[in-house]
Every structure is written in structure tokens, then in C-alpha cells.
Design an enzyme around this catalytic site. Structure first.
Site, PDB file in Angstrom:
ATOM      1  N   HIS A   1       0.848  -1.196   0.000  1.00  0.00           N
ATOM      2  CA  HIS A   1       0.000   0.000   0.000  1.00  0.00           C
ATOM      3  C   HIS A   1       0.885   1.247   0.000  1.00  0.00           C
ATOM      4  O   HIS A   1       2.048   1.202   0.431  1.00  0.00           O
ATOM      5  CB  HIS A   1      -0.899   0.024   1.231  1.00  0.00           C
ATOM      6  CG  HIS A   1      -1.986  -0.996   1.199  1.00  0.00           C
ATOM      7  ND1 HIS A   1      -3.045  -0.966   2.083  1.00  0.00           N
ATOM      8  CD2 HIS A   1      -2.195  -2.074   0.408  1.00  0.00           C
ATOM      9  CE1 HIS A   1      -3.861  -1.979   1.836  1.00  0.00           C
ATOM     10  NE2 HIS A   1      -3.358  -2.673   0.819  1.00  0.00           N
TER      11      HIS A   1
ATOM     12  N   GLU B   1       0.947   3.814   1.910  1.00  0.00           N
ATOM     13  CA  GLU B   1       1.467   4.172   3.231  1.00  0.00           C
ATOM     14  C   GLU B   1       2.680   3.325   3.603  1.00  0.00           C
ATOM     15  O   GLU B   1       3.670   3.833   4.142  1.00  0.00           O
ATOM     16  CB  GLU B   1       0.397   3.987   4.315  1.00  0.00           C
ATOM     17  CG  GLU B   1      -0.841   4.817   4.129  1.00  0.00           C
ATOM     18  CD  GLU B   1      -1.962   4.098   3.397  1.00  0.00           C
ATOM     19  OE1 GLU B   1      -3.124   4.339   3.719  1.00  0.00           O
ATOM     20  OE2 GLU B   1      -1.675   3.300   2.476  1.00  0.00           O
TER      21      GLU B   1
ATOM     22  N   CYS C   1      -6.008   1.835   5.981  1.00  0.00           N
ATOM     23  CA  CYS C   1      -6.666   0.603   6.413  1.00  0.00           C
ATOM     24  C   CYS C   1      -6.078   0.171   7.764  1.00  0.00           C
ATOM     25  O   CYS C   1      -5.167   0.814   8.288  1.00  0.00           O
ATOM     26  CB  CYS C   1      -6.472  -0.488   5.359  1.00  0.00           C
ATOM     27  SG  CYS C   1      -4.772  -1.109   5.251  1.00  0.00           S
TER      28      CYS C   1
ATOM     29  N   CYS D   1      -2.267  -0.597   7.533  1.00  0.00           N
ATOM     30  CA  CYS D   1      -1.444   0.612   7.428  1.00  0.00           C
ATOM     31  C   CYS D   1      -1.452   1.407   8.727  1.00  0.00           C
ATOM     32  O   CYS D   1      -0.411   1.928   9.147  1.00  0.00           O
ATOM     33  CB  CYS D   1      -1.906   1.465   6.256  1.00  0.00           C
ATOM     34  SG  CYS D   1      -1.527   0.688   4.664  1.00  0.00           S
TER      35      CYS D   1
END
Length: 144
Positions: free
Chosen positions: A54, A56, A84, A87
């Protein structure tokens, strides 16, 4: 001149546009310390075939390498979509001062799952939320 949250979120949005062009879910992120961007990232889950890639996570890794340390104290993460659970867990451990996100994610975002940020991290949502949400909507509409 002091740059504001909208300026840095625009830089994260530019990363989301790169992800969109690569047929990745269009989420972008930047890490800032002392008004300076030290990491730029976007989703790479398809390209890397890695569910943890992701924006992040990529940004945390890049910033930690740049700063030569595992903690990101004094840093702000700007990300175009609410993080999420995975993360937010990583953001918790990285101990950022601030997390600023664009669009909310009522289905998969950390807030809807009852996950909390590090007690010393400030959270702010809604910066360029409309633009970030529209890019995500355009991406998923094309997939259907």
C-alpha cells in the site's frame, strides 16, 4: 513561506495519479518533515504482487531509509485515502506526529474497524477528499 496541508496533499494526489496510470488502486502518499518531502509513494500491490504494498507502507519504508531510523517522529504522512487497519498498525509503530488523509473509507478504513492511532499522533481527514474520492470512483467505475 510555510506550506500547508493542501499543498502536501496535492503532492500525494499526484502520486495517486501515477498509480491510476499504472492500473493500481489510485492511492498516493508523501512523508514530510520540516516542510520537506522525504518520501513519495503510491500503491504497488499489482506490480509487486504484494498485498502489503500500500502507498502508506511504501512511504514509511522510504522515509525510514531516508532518515536512517525506524521512527518517523517529527514527520507527517499525507495520504489520499483513509488508512486501512494494516497501514494504521504500521503508522502506529512508526510514531508519526501526524497523519493527514483525504477521502474517508467507511468500509475498510481504520476508524470503522475501531483501530486507534499512536497516542502521540494527530489524525486529520478530509483534505482534498473530494478530488481523492473522485479519482478512486473513476478507477473502480472503469473496472466494473
Amino acid at each position: 513561506m510555510e506550506l500547508d496541508d493542501a499543498y502536501f496533499m496535492q503532492k500525494a494526489y499526484e502520486q495517486a495519479e501515477l498509480a491510476f496510470e499504472m492500473d493500481e488502486v489510485p492511492v498516493g502518499a508523501v512523508v514530510v518533515i520540516d516542510q520537506r518531502i522525504v518520501a513519495r509513494a503510491h500503491n504497488l500491490t499489482e506490480r509487486l504482487k504484494d498485498v502489503t504494498a500500500h502507498a502508506e507502507m511504501q512511504a514509511i519504508t522510504a522515509a525510514a531509509h531516508f532518515l536512517n531510523g525506524k521512527y518517523l517522529k517529527g514527520c507527517t504522512l499525507y495520504v489520499t485515502l483513509e488508512p486501512c487497519v494494516m497501514c494504521m498498525g504500521a503508522l502506529y509503530w512508526s510514531q508519526l506526529d501526524r497523519v493527514v488523509f483525504g477521502a474517508s473509507d467507511p468500509k475498510r478504513g481504520f476508524a470503522s474497524q475501531g483501530v486507534h492511532a499512536h497516542p502521540k499522533s494527530k489524525i486529520q481527514g478530509g483534505v482534498l477528499a473530494e478530488e481523492s474520492g473522485a479519482l478512486l470512483e473513476r478507477f473502480f467505475k472503469a473496472k466494473r
